[in-house]
Enzyme design. Structure first.
Site, PDB file in Angstrom:
ATOM      1  N   CYS A 214      25.842 -29.851   6.255  1.00  0.00           N
ATOM      2  CA  CYS A 214      26.564 -31.113   6.081  1.00  0.00           C
ATOM      3  C   CYS A 214      28.038 -30.962   6.398  1.00  0.00           C
ATOM      4  O   CYS A 214      28.539 -29.867   6.623  1.00  0.00           O
ATOM      5  CB  CYS A 214      26.446 -31.589   4.639  1.00  0.00           C
ATOM      6  SG  CYS A 214      24.758 -31.652   4.044  1.00  0.00           S
TER       7      CYS A 214
ATOM      8  N   GLY B  61      25.857 -33.473  10.671  1.00  0.00           N
ATOM      9  CA  GLY B  61      24.740 -34.135   9.998  1.00  0.00           C
ATOM     10  C   GLY B  61      24.603 -35.549  10.487  1.00  0.00           C
ATOM     11  O   GLY B  61      25.605 -36.272  10.573  1.00  0.00           O
TER      12      GLY B  61
ATOM     13  N   ASN C 248      28.723 -29.394   0.787  1.00  0.00           N
ATOM     14  CA  ASN C 248      28.157 -28.691   1.943  1.00  0.00           C
ATOM     15  C   ASN C 248      27.762 -27.301   1.472  1.00  0.00           C
ATOM     16  O   ASN C 248      28.613 -26.558   0.969  1.00  0.00           O
ATOM     17  CB  ASN C 248      29.216 -28.603   3.050  1.00  0.00           C
ATOM     18  CG  ASN C 248      28.758 -27.782   4.251  1.00  0.00           C
ATOM     19  OD1 ASN C 248      29.573 -27.223   4.954  1.00  0.00           O
ATOM     20  ND2 ASN C 248      27.477 -27.706   4.494  1.00  0.00           N
ATOM     21  N   GLY C 249      26.495 -26.975   1.641  1.00  0.00           N
ATOM     22  CA  GLY C 249      26.052 -25.646   1.243  1.00  0.00           C
ATOM     23  C   GLY C 249      24.715 -25.729   0.548  1.00  0.00           C
ATOM     24  O   GLY C 249      24.036 -26.762   0.584  1.00  0.00           O
TER      25      GLY C 249
ATOM     26  N   CYS D 212      29.818 -17.722   7.055  1.00  0.00           N
ATOM     27  CA  CYS D 212      28.601 -17.923   7.852  1.00  0.00           C
ATOM     28  C   CYS D 212      28.927 -17.738   9.332  1.00  0.00           C
ATOM     29  O   CYS D 212      29.711 -18.480   9.916  1.00  0.00           O
ATOM     30  CB  CYS D 212      28.064 -19.333   7.620  1.00  0.00           C
ATOM     31  SG  CYS D 212      26.782 -19.794   8.809  1.00  0.00           S
TER      32      CYS D 212
ATOM     33  N   TYR E 274      27.290 -21.585  16.695  1.00  0.00           N
ATOM     34  CA  TYR E 274      26.617 -22.819  17.064  1.00  0.00           C
ATOM     35  C   TYR E 274      27.150 -24.051  16.361  1.00  0.00           C
ATOM     36  O   TYR E 274      27.289 -25.108  16.977  1.00  0.00           O
ATOM     37  CB  TYR E 274      25.120 -22.663  16.723  1.00  0.00           C
ATOM     38  CG  TYR E 274      24.329 -23.940  16.809  1.00  0.00           C
ATOM     39  CD1 TYR E 274      23.926 -24.456  18.037  1.00  0.00           C
ATOM     40  CD2 TYR E 274      23.995 -24.656  15.657  1.00  0.00           C
ATOM     41  CE1 TYR E 274      23.203 -25.634  18.112  1.00  0.00           C
ATOM     42  CE2 TYR E 274      23.265 -25.836  15.736  1.00  0.00           C
ATOM     43  CZ  TYR E 274      22.875 -26.327  16.959  1.00  0.00           C
ATOM     44  OH  TYR E 274      22.173 -27.480  17.035  1.00  0.00           O
TER      45      TYR E 274
ATOM     46  N   SER F 206      26.524 -26.241  23.375  1.00  0.00           N
ATOM     47  CA  SER F 206      27.132 -25.130  22.654  1.00  0.00           C
ATOM     48  C   SER F 206      27.159 -23.838  23.468  1.00  0.00           C
ATOM     49  O   SER F 206      27.882 -22.914  23.126  1.00  0.00           O
ATOM     50  CB  SER F 206      26.435 -24.911  21.308  1.00  0.00           C
ATOM     51  OG  SER F 206      25.044 -24.983  21.476  1.00  0.00           O
TER      52      SER F 206
ATOM     53  N   ASP G 142      22.422 -19.562  26.410  1.00  0.00           N
ATOM     54  CA  ASP G 142      22.247 -20.451  25.254  1.00  0.00           C
ATOM     55  C   ASP G 142      22.779 -19.752  24.009  1.00  0.00           C
ATOM     56  O   ASP G 142      22.940 -18.527  23.993  1.00  0.00           O
ATOM     57  CB  ASP G 142      20.757 -20.791  25.089  1.00  0.00           C
ATOM     58  CG  ASP G 142      20.555 -22.135  24.377  1.00  0.00           C
ATOM     59  OD1 ASP G 142      21.545 -22.694  23.860  1.00  0.00           O
ATOM     60  OD2 ASP G 142      19.414 -22.610  24.343  1.00  0.00           O
ATOM     61  N   ASP G 143      23.039 -20.538  22.948  1.00  0.00           N
ATOM     62  CA  ASP G 143      23.633 -19.941  21.747  1.00  0.00           C
ATOM     63  C   ASP G 143      22.625 -19.160  20.919  1.00  0.00           C
ATOM     64  O   ASP G 143      22.963 -18.185  20.262  1.00  0.00           O
ATOM     65  CB  ASP G 143      24.295 -21.029  20.883  1.00  0.00           C
ATOM     66  CG  ASP G 143      23.359 -22.176  20.604  1.00  0.00           C
ATOM     67  OD1 ASP G 143      22.452 -22.008  19.790  1.00  0.00           O
ATOM     68  OD2 ASP G 143      23.507 -23.238  21.232  1.00  0.00           O
TER      69      ASP G 143
ATOM     70  N   CYS H  10      17.532 -19.056   6.737  1.00  0.00           N
ATOM     71  CA  CYS H  10      18.799 -19.225   6.029  1.00  0.00           C
ATOM     72  C   CYS H  10      18.510 -19.910   4.703  1.00  0.00           C
ATOM     73  O   CYS H  10      17.817 -20.915   4.670  1.00  0.00           O
ATOM     74  CB  CYS H  10      19.757 -20.089   6.837  1.00  0.00           C
ATOM     75  SG  CYS H  10      21.280 -20.451   5.923  1.00  0.00           S
TER      76      CYS H  10
ATOM     77  N   CYS I 261      28.554 -13.424   6.567  1.00  0.00           N
ATOM     78  CA  CYS I 261      27.124 -13.495   6.258  1.00  0.00           C
ATOM     79  C   CYS I 261      26.379 -13.337   7.570  1.00  0.00           C
ATOM     80  O   CYS I 261      26.639 -14.057   8.537  1.00  0.00           O
ATOM     81  CB  CYS I 261      26.748 -14.831   5.608  1.00  0.00           C
ATOM     82  SG  CYS I 261      24.956 -14.946   5.336  1.00  0.00           S
TER      83      CYS I 261
ATOM     84  N   CYS J  79      20.575 -14.208   8.351  1.00  0.00           N
ATOM     85  CA  CYS J  79      19.450 -14.620   9.204  1.00  0.00           C
ATOM     86  C   CYS J  79      19.284 -13.677  10.397  1.00  0.00           C
ATOM     87  O   CYS J  79      18.254 -13.707  11.066  1.00  0.00           O
ATOM     88  CB  CYS J  79      19.661 -16.057   9.678  1.00  0.00           C
ATOM     89  SG  CYS J  79      21.254 -16.316  10.475  1.00  0.00           S
TER      90      CYS J  79
HETATM   91  S1  SF4 Z   1      21.886 -16.769   6.700  1.00  0.00           S
HETATM   92 FE1  SF4 Z   1      22.678 -17.165   8.784  1.00  0.00          FE
HETATM   93  S2  SF4 Z   1      22.938 -19.383   8.954  1.00  0.00           S
HETATM   94 FE2  SF4 Z   1      22.694 -18.884   6.766  1.00  0.00          FE
HETATM   95  S3  SF4 Z   1      24.779 -18.692   5.971  1.00  0.00           S
HETATM   96 FE3  SF4 Z   1      24.110 -16.647   6.569  1.00  0.00          FE
HETATM   97  S4  SF4 Z   1      24.782 -16.421   8.727  1.00  0.00           S
HETATM   98 FE4  SF4 Z   1      24.882 -18.599   8.213  1.00  0.00          FE
END
Ligand code: SF4
Length: 473
Positions: A5, A32, A106-107, A245, A251, A292, A354-355, A391, A442, A445
């Protein structure tokens, strides 16, 4: 957890806030497209406009102009199909003994179910299934006994996960960023003939749209209390490491946004350069998969010397496939979205950049399109490492079984998407491109190791509970 979001809060002096909030929401519509909302507080009352769909569908100019009040919050939301309804549209407003709270979040909380059950046992009744309502209920509980900052401090001790939120408590604007700073949040100042005051937003483009001045990012673990023209900063905790993130850079965010000191455009350019160094190829042209992939393709071209020529044209009036709610809609969206500029690819060895690859279906369709248009070879380069895990922290992604890189090796993915060669950026290359140490990002993923406790997943805990850090107020 199915949200990705955008949030904005505005506190102006002597001018109405609804229209500038609308413009800010418009600037990050990409965050969003399922619902949008604005809440304005004025003279002890709140006025709200919320609806399903994109910003221009939800708000009418005359309605916005008729709302008095110089402080407000706004939200654009994405969810999966299950949670895509008006009850979950934000900002969420709750009345309590001391007034009214309106939150735009957002989160995603990693422990929201546990907290929801606990509150349910205490008699709290929920009207939506969003974790934002959990935050609101916990906060109201604290506000019965504590002032605003202490209440938020206590709230932050309970909630785990990613959260950047803006909130009205009566006519005070509050901005909160989680201790690891997963999701972006920044502060700016607007001084124009029309508007004067502060804006807090998910992306700096929401400040640029008013010709405002970007002041700084809200720090991880920081709470801003904005009352009239006064800003108070409370550093609720000082995390040793952050967990920004990385996908915001790859992206999600707009390239013209500045997030945690990095211009997203610069990061994407560098991603392309790193990718060219890691996965060189003999080819006649490099083309982005728009939009992107554009900046990274320019970077790849610069580094490799391969000419940048667009192979694909995008219909800009179709939404992004990654965040379309259902698989059926997503398939149709790809067909509607991209067309090949046939003379540009005919008889050529084409690199497509591509991203990311999520399920692989979109990539396969795009490669097929370019091959059918007469390309002699199609080489795919991806500006992120393989996405191997879901994620849980605020970006909607499929489950492991749907993520192609969770199920297949890179050679198998190359075959599945019909590419002649396939090269993903390495985790090290991505970290170098972002310019922030891996220990402050982070990468959950991409590595399968998360920075907060996720049941059933591997975690290297940077923070479980706030009390692990020394408060420094
Ligand atoms: S898991 Fe991936 S998409 Fe989710 S917050 Fe971490 S880096 Fe971002």
């Amino acid at each position: 957890m199915k949200e990705a979001c955008g949030v904005v809060g505005a506190a102006f002096q002597g001018s109405k806030a609804a229209l500038p909030i609308y413009y800010s929401l418009y600037s990050f519509q990409h965050r969003g497209q399922e619902s949008a909302g604005i809440v304005i507080a004025h003279n002890g009352e709140t006025q709200s406009i919320k609806g399903m769909g994109i910003v221009p569908w939800v708000f009418k100019k005359n309605d916005l102009l008729s709302i008095d009040g110089s402080v407000g919050v706004g939200h654009v939301r994405y969810s999966t199909s299950g949670g895509s309804d008006l009850e979950n549209a934000q900002p969420l407003t709750i009345n309590f003994k001391g007034g009214t709270i309106s939150i735009a979040h957002n989160g995603n909380l990693a422990n929201s179910e546990e907290l929801r059950l606990e509150l349910g046992r205490l008699g709290h009744i929920f009207i939506s299934d969003s974790d934002t309502e959990v935050i609101a209920h916990l906060l109201v509980k604290e506000l019965m006994h504590n002032d605003i900052v202490e209440s938020i401090r206590r709230l932050m001790r309970r909630i785990v996960g990613s959260y950047s939120f803006v909130m009205l408590i009566n006519e005070t604007l509050i901005a909160v960023r989680d201790p690891l700073g997963f999701k972006p949040l920044c502060l700016g100042k607007v001084e124009s003939e029309e508007w004067n005051g502060y804006i807090v937003a998910s992306e700096s483009v929401a400040i640029d749209v008013h010709d405002g001045e970007f002041m700084r990012d809200v720090r991880p673990g920081e709470v801003l209390v904005i009352d009239g023209d006064q800003i108070e900063s409370h550093q609720i905790c000082k995390p040793g490491n952050t967990a920004h993130c990385v996908f915001e850079y790859v992206y999600f965010a707009r390239p013209d946004s500045v997030i945690d000191g990095r211009l997203v455009y610069d990061v994407r350019l560098k991603i392309g350069e790193c990718l060219a160094a890691e996965h060189p190829v003999d080819a006649d042209m490099i083309s982005p998969v728009p939009d992107s992939g554009i900046t990274s393709a320019i970077g790849y071209s610069k580094k490799s010397g391969i000419e940048y020529i667009e192979a694909l044209m995008k219909n800009r009036y179709v939404g992004r496939t990654f965040i379309m709610p259902s698989d059926a809609v997503r398939k149709k969206a790809v067909q509607l979205k991209l067309n090949v500029i046939k003379p540009n690819v005919k008889g050529r060895r084409v690199v497509l950049l591509d991203d990311s690859i999520v399920r692989g279906n979109t990539s396969r369709r795009i490669v097929d399109l370019v091959q059918r248009a007469g390309a002699s070879e199609v080489h795919v380069r991806i500006g992120s490492p393989p996405i191997i895990s879901p994620c849980y922290l605020g970006i909607d992604m499929p489950t492991r079984t749907e993520l192609i890189a969770s199920q297949k090796s890179v050679p198998e993915i190359k075959a599945a998407i019909h590419a002649d060669t396939l090269g993903y950026l390495s985790v090290e290359g991505l970290v170098e491109a972002v310019g922030i140490p891996a220990s402050d990002l982070c990468l959950g993923c991409l590595t399968g190791t998360y920075p907060v406790g996720i049941p059933g997943e591997r975690c290297v805990l940077r923070q479980l509970r706030l009390e692990e850090f020394e408060p420094d107020d």
